[in-house]
Motif scaffolding. Structure first.
Motif, PDB file in Angstrom:
ATOM      1  N   ARG A  93       0.831  -1.207   0.000  1.00  8.91           N
ATOM      2  CA  ARG A  93       0.000   0.000   0.000  1.00  8.91           C
ATOM      3  C   ARG A  93       0.864   1.255   0.000  1.00  8.91           C
ATOM      4  NH1 ARG A  93      -2.947  -2.892   3.684  1.00  8.91           N
ATOM      5  NH2 ARG A  93      -2.072  -1.729   5.423  1.00  8.91           N
ATOM      6  N   GLU A  96       2.027   1.735  -3.438  1.00 14.10           N
ATOM      7  CA  GLU A  96       0.926   2.075  -4.344  1.00 14.10           C
ATOM      8  C   GLU A  96       0.428   3.501  -4.139  1.00 14.10           C
ATOM      9  OE1 GLU A  96      -1.915  -0.966  -3.452  1.00 14.10           O
ATOM     10  OE2 GLU A  96      -0.879  -2.483  -4.639  1.00 14.10           O
ATOM     11  N   GLN A  97       0.580   4.042  -2.941  1.00 14.55           N
ATOM     12  CA  GLN A  97       0.066   5.367  -2.625  1.00 14.55           C
ATOM     13  C   GLN A  97       1.018   6.490  -3.033  1.00 14.55           C
ATOM     14  OE1 GLN A  97      -0.802   5.224   1.546  1.00 14.55           O
ATOM     15  NE2 GLN A  97      -2.596   3.915   1.277  1.00 14.55           N
ATOM     16  N   SER A  99       2.546   9.383  -4.901  1.00 17.01           N
ATOM     17  CA  SER A  99       1.969  10.406  -5.774  1.00 17.01           C
ATOM     18  C   SER A  99       2.813  10.521  -7.045  1.00 17.01           C
ATOM     19  CB  SER A  99       1.942  11.748  -5.048  1.00 17.01           C
ATOM     20  OG  SER A  99       3.264  12.218  -4.870  1.00 17.01           O
TER      21      SER A  99
END
Length: 140
Positions: A93, A96-97, A99
């Motif tokens: 996660r 994946e997060q 920016s």
């Protein structure tokens, strides 16, 4: 299984970072050894410094034996399969997060050869956060 590979790599990162659980115990131990060396030095001079340091080290080591361990040993030896899965998911996660700006920075670092450090920073931060929130460990 892929989880074992990811956990192994995270453990290697932590071996590099030398993260220790319960750093406060380490600091207390260091102060105890220093105090014993100082007292020995006050009573016996330079020889007392040596004797106080050795005796203080031995007593402190014995007193703290088994009271804290590295996060690497906790990850590899104590986490249940469910906790290992949660840790891997937390790492995924975190990646994946990222920016678009983070990805751009990562590309710049990759071109400069610093991608490993950037990925290590993300992984180490995620594992510290997981250990603190999910396992209730106090980290430096």
């Amino acid at each position: 299984m892929a989880y074992n590979i990811i956990l192994s790599e995270v453990s290697k990162l932590y071996e590099l970072e030398q993260v220790q659980v319960n750093v406060q115990s380490s600091l207390k131990g260091g102060m105890a050894v220093g105090g014993a060396a100082t007292v020995g030095s006050l009573f016996m001079g330079p020889v007392g410094l040596l004797i106080g340091g050795v005796v203080g080290s031995a007593l402190t080591s014995w007193g703290y034996w088994g009271t804290y361990r590295s996060l690497v040993s906790i990850i590899s030896e104590d986490l249940t399969p469910k906790q290992q899965e949660q840790l891997v998911n937390a790492l995924q996660r975190a990646l994946e997060q990222a920016s678009p700006e983070d990805l751009l920075k990562l590309l710049v670092l990759m071109s400069a050869g610093g991608a490993q450090a950037a990925l290590r920073e993300v992984a180490v931060g995620t594992v510290k956060n997981f250990a603190a929130k999910e396992l209730g460990l106090h980290l430096c």
